[in-house]
Scaffold this motif. Structure first.
Motif, PDB file in Angstrom:
ATOM      1  N   UNK A 152       0.837  -1.209   0.000  1.00  0.00           N
ATOM      2  CA  UNK A 152       0.000   0.000   0.000  1.00  0.00           C
ATOM      3  C   UNK A 152       0.868   1.253   0.000  1.00  0.00           C
ATOM      4  N   UNK A 153       2.181   1.077   0.225  1.00  0.00           N
ATOM      5  CA  UNK A 153       3.047   2.235   0.396  1.00  0.00           C
ATOM      6  C   UNK A 153       4.266   2.267  -0.532  1.00  0.00           C
ATOM      7  N   UNK A 154       4.447   1.238  -1.361  1.00  0.00           N
ATOM      8  CA  UNK A 154       5.592   1.207  -2.274  1.00  0.00           C
ATOM      9  C   UNK A 154       5.252   0.376  -3.506  1.00  0.00           C
ATOM     10  N   UNK A 160       5.229  -1.495 -11.668  1.00  0.00           N
ATOM     11  CA  UNK A 160       5.570  -0.272 -12.404  1.00  0.00           C
ATOM     12  C   UNK A 160       5.783  -0.567 -13.888  1.00  0.00           C
ATOM     13  N   UNK A 161       6.380  -1.715 -14.184  1.00  0.00           N
ATOM     14  CA  UNK A 161       6.622  -2.094 -15.573  1.00  0.00           C
ATOM     15  C   UNK A 161       5.303  -2.332 -16.305  1.00  0.00           C
ATOM     16  N   UNK A 162       4.363  -2.933 -15.580  1.00  0.00           N
ATOM     17  CA  UNK A 162       3.046  -3.197 -16.173  1.00  0.00           C
ATOM     18  C   UNK A 162       2.193  -1.928 -16.225  1.00  0.00           C
ATOM     19  N   UNK A 163       2.662  -0.882 -15.538  1.00  0.00           N
ATOM     20  CA  UNK A 163       1.937   0.381 -15.562  1.00  0.00           C
ATOM     21  C   UNK A 163       0.850   0.498 -14.526  1.00  0.00           C
ATOM     22  N   UNK A 164       0.801  -0.452 -13.595  1.00  0.00           N
ATOM     23  CA  UNK A 164      -0.284  -0.426 -12.613  1.00  0.00           C
ATOM     24  C   UNK A 164       0.099   0.335 -11.354  1.00  0.00           C
ATOM     25  N   UNK A 165       1.268   0.031 -10.790  1.00  0.00           N
ATOM     26  CA  UNK A 165       1.646   0.661  -9.530  1.00  0.00           C
ATOM     27  C   UNK A 165       0.681   0.259  -8.441  1.00  0.00           C
ATOM     28  N   UNK A 167      -2.727   1.828  -6.293  1.00  0.00           N
ATOM     29  CA  UNK A 167      -3.714   2.904  -6.193  1.00  0.00           C
ATOM     30  C   UNK A 167      -3.442   4.025  -7.198  1.00  0.00           C
ATOM     31  N   UNK A 168      -2.909   3.640  -8.347  1.00  0.00           N
ATOM     32  CA  UNK A 168      -2.646   4.620  -9.386  1.00  0.00           C
ATOM     33  C   UNK A 168      -1.423   5.480  -9.153  1.00  0.00           C
ATOM     34  N   UNK A 169      -0.668   5.207  -8.079  1.00  0.00           N
ATOM     35  CA  UNK A 169       0.503   6.020  -7.760  1.00  0.00           C
ATOM     36  C   UNK A 169       1.753   5.153  -7.697  1.00  0.00           C
ATOM     37  N   UNK A 170       2.865   5.679  -8.222  1.00  0.00           N
ATOM     38  CA  UNK A 170       4.120   4.953  -8.186  1.00  0.00           C
ATOM     39  C   UNK A 170       5.075   5.604  -7.194  1.00  0.00           C
ATOM     40  N   UNK A 171       5.958   4.794  -6.628  1.00  0.00           N
ATOM     41  CA  UNK A 171       6.940   5.303  -5.684  1.00  0.00           C
ATOM     42  C   UNK A 171       6.528   5.048  -4.247  1.00  0.00           C
ATOM     43  N   UNK A 172       7.151   5.795  -3.333  1.00  0.00           N
ATOM     44  CA  UNK A 172       6.821   5.700  -1.911  1.00  0.00           C
ATOM     45  C   UNK A 172       5.798   6.766  -1.545  1.00  0.00           C
ATOM     46  N   UNK A 173       4.777   6.377  -0.798  1.00  0.00           N
ATOM     47  CA  UNK A 173       3.893   7.407  -0.246  1.00  0.00           C
ATOM     48  C   UNK A 173       4.456   7.853   1.105  1.00  0.00           C
ATOM     49  N   UNK A 174       3.718   8.662   1.838  1.00  0.00           N
ATOM     50  CA  UNK A 174       4.236   9.201   3.102  1.00  0.00           C
ATOM     51  C   UNK A 174       4.565   8.089   4.098  1.00  0.00           C
ATOM     52  N   UNK A 175       3.704   7.071   4.170  1.00  0.00           N
ATOM     53  CA  UNK A 175       3.989   5.975   5.093  1.00  0.00           C
ATOM     54  C   UNK A 175       5.233   5.214   4.654  1.00  0.00           C
ATOM     55  N   UNK A 176       5.399   5.050   3.344  1.00  0.00           N
ATOM     56  CA  UNK A 176       6.592   4.379   2.839  1.00  0.00           C
ATOM     57  C   UNK A 176       7.865   5.102   3.241  1.00  0.00           C
ATOM     58  N   UNK A 177       7.821   6.412   3.212  1.00  0.00           N
ATOM     59  CA  UNK A 177       8.989   7.192   3.651  1.00  0.00           C
ATOM     60  C   UNK A 177       9.207   7.051   5.157  1.00  0.00           C
ATOM     61  N   UNK A 178       8.111   6.927   5.904  1.00  0.00           N
ATOM     62  CA  UNK A 178       8.231   6.654   7.350  1.00  0.00           C
ATOM     63  C   UNK A 178       8.935   5.315   7.590  1.00  0.00           C
ATOM     64  N   UNK A 179       8.576   4.322   6.784  1.00  0.00           N
ATOM     65  CA  UNK A 179       9.201   2.996   6.914  1.00  0.00           C
ATOM     66  C   UNK A 179      10.708   3.108   6.694  1.00  0.00           C
ATOM     67  N   UNK A 180      11.111   3.800   5.642  1.00  0.00           N
ATOM     68  CA  UNK A 180      12.540   3.959   5.352  1.00  0.00           C
ATOM     69  C   UNK A 180      13.248   4.680   6.495  1.00  0.00           C
ATOM     70  N   UNK A 191      16.543  -2.439   1.471  1.00  0.00           N
ATOM     71  CA  UNK A 191      16.878  -3.264   0.310  1.00  0.00           C
ATOM     72  C   UNK A 191      16.005  -2.870  -0.875  1.00  0.00           C
ATOM     73  N   UNK A 192      16.674  -2.522  -1.999  1.00  0.00           N
ATOM     74  CA  UNK A 192      15.968  -2.015  -3.172  1.00  0.00           C
ATOM     75  C   UNK A 192      15.895  -3.020  -4.321  1.00  0.00           C
ATOM     76  N   UNK A 193      16.186  -4.288  -4.080  1.00  0.00           N
ATOM     77  CA  UNK A 193      15.860  -5.303  -5.077  1.00  0.00           C
ATOM     78  C   UNK A 193      14.337  -5.388  -5.177  1.00  0.00           C
ATOM     79  N   UNK A 194      13.846  -5.684  -6.355  1.00  0.00           N
ATOM     80  CA  UNK A 194      12.416  -5.868  -6.630  1.00  0.00           C
ATOM     81  C   UNK A 194      11.624  -4.574  -6.725  1.00  0.00           C
ATOM     82  N   UNK A 195      12.134  -3.461  -6.234  1.00  0.00           N
ATOM     83  CA  UNK A 195      11.308  -2.248  -6.216  1.00  0.00           C
ATOM     84  C   UNK A 195      11.267  -1.601  -7.592  1.00  0.00           C
ATOM     85  N   UNK A 196      10.185  -0.850  -7.853  1.00  0.00           N
ATOM     86  CA  UNK A 196      10.079  -0.100  -9.089  1.00  0.00           C
ATOM     87  C   UNK A 196      11.040   1.074  -9.101  1.00  0.00           C
TER      88      UNK A 196
END
Length: 384
Positions: A152-154, A160-165, A167-180, A191-196
């Motif tokens: 829900x947060x990354x 990303x390759x399929x174009x879906x991401x 909730x229509x958004x790609x990258x980290x949302x605010x909670x994702x940045x909190x996780x980092x 770890x950034x393996x597998x990420x878009x």
């Protein structure tokens, strides 16, 4: 060549060998087998062959796919850690859990394999920072922000390759940045393996510590969504992080997929017959390859393919930013010769033949990961 043969073994044994990604916990142990047994022909990994390969620090991946939803994924992560701890308790002369680089060095000096865990897939924290804290307290020292499925947060590379991401958004949302940021505070490697790619750049911008890429290769040599482009590789170098090269043939050689598909199609009736008889997995692959040795010998790429990816990363990011993340027991094919965890010395041999120095080989085999691990430790802990 005889002198090279003897020296590469000595160099390999002297270095601290680290593999940052092995899937034996989820792919073998959780299927009712045990790495304490001889699993030759059944799996890439067991304790005897790990020792034969010179393993010093193994990061065991804690993994489940997206079908393990809320209420299941976090529990399954803990179950896998329980399983590893039980194996360690039964084999105190061979294996020991570690939480810090200092503990790891002590275990290696005692001639045992140091065991570390990394969680593969941010969905396993189930959107709760307290779950992240708990996993860290149990010894988890990296979290792969996504697996192939987005959280829900990354967003993942696959989505990303399929174009879906998500909730229509790609990258980290605010909670994702909190996780980092929480991972940085804890001392857990990002770890950034597998990420878009969007998630990659957001994480690089958010993290205050060197990041990890635990099992990925170079897209310039093999254009696959799981691999890193040149700008990403350069960014890891600037960040101070390290990229661990995956042994999967499909990530190393873009022509592998067409070769294996053609082989399977040609021998499909026999493969189905073997499957019906209960011959599966590595046993099936070994059996069908043995029946057609001339056809099968050139399906998998040579070790040079793996070494080429190491060379490429070194050229772009520098010698301090590359390591090994085999993905053993999470992959169906590896380069010729690298058939299991006993074969790591062949990589050292190949690096030596390409002109890498002893010092540089030691960095690739494990020194670079140890440096990044130490750099992520909370202040005041690194030297303890």
């Amino acid at each position: 060549m005889a002198s090279c043969s003897s020296s590469y073994q000595a160099i390999h044994q002297k270095a601290i060998l680290v593999d940052t990604h092995n899937d034996v916990l989820s792919q073998v142990v959780m299927e009712g087998q045990s790495m304490e047994q001889d699993l030759t022909g059944k799996a890439h990994t067991d304790l005897v062959r790990m020792k034969k390969g010179g393993m010093d620090l193994q990061v065991f991946a804690v993994f489940c796919d997206e079908t393990y939803g809320p209420g299941r994924a976090f529990n399954f992560a803990n179950q896998q850690i329980d399983t590893l701890e039980a194996i360690v308790r039964r084999n105190p002369d061979k294996l020991q859990m570690v939480f810090t680089p200092a503990q790891m060095r002590d275990v290696v000096k005692a001639n045992k394999i140091a065991a570390l865990t990394g969680v593969e897939g941010g969905h396993m924290i189930e959107d709760k920072l307290e779950n992240l804290d708990h996993l860290y307290s149990r010894g988890v020292r990296y979290l792969t922000l996504t697996w192939n499925n987005s959280t829900s947060w990354a967003s993942s590379a696959a989505d990303e390759t399929k174009g879906s991401g998500f909730n229509g958004k790609k990258g980290l949302n605010d909670f994702g940045k909190q996780v980092v940021r929480r991972m940085n505070d804890l001392g857990m490697l990002v770890d950034l393996s597998h990420v878009g790619e969007h998630t990659f750049w957001d994480a690089i911008a958010t993290s205050t510590k060197p990041v990890l890429v635990s099992h990925s290769c170079a897209a310039a040599l093999c254009p696959h969504p799981r691999n890193l482009n040149d700008e990403q590789i350069k960014a890891i170098g600037k960040n101070g992080g390290v990229i661990h090269v995956n042994f999967f043939s499909e990530f190393l050689d873009s022509a592998y997929t067409s070769r294996i598909k053609a082989f399977i199609a040609k021998h499909d009736p026999e493969i189905k017959e073997l499957n019906d008889k209960g011959v599966k997995g590595m046993d099936l692959r070994k059996t069908i390859f043995q029946r057609y040795p001339e056809e099968s010998k050139n399906i998998e790429p040579p070790i040079d393919a793996l070494l080429n990816h190491i060379d490429h990363i070194v050229k772009l990011a520098g010698i301090d930013h590359v390591g090994l993340g085999s993905d053993y027991d999470g992959i169906s094919s590896a380069p010729i010769g690298l058939h299991d965890v006993s074969t790591y010395p062949l990589i050292t041999k190949g690096l030596l033949e390409r002109g890498y120095s002893k010092k540089d080989i030691a960095k690739i085999l494990g020194g670079n990961f140890i440096r990044v691990w130490e750099a992520n430790e909370p202040k005041g802990m690194a030297k303890k």
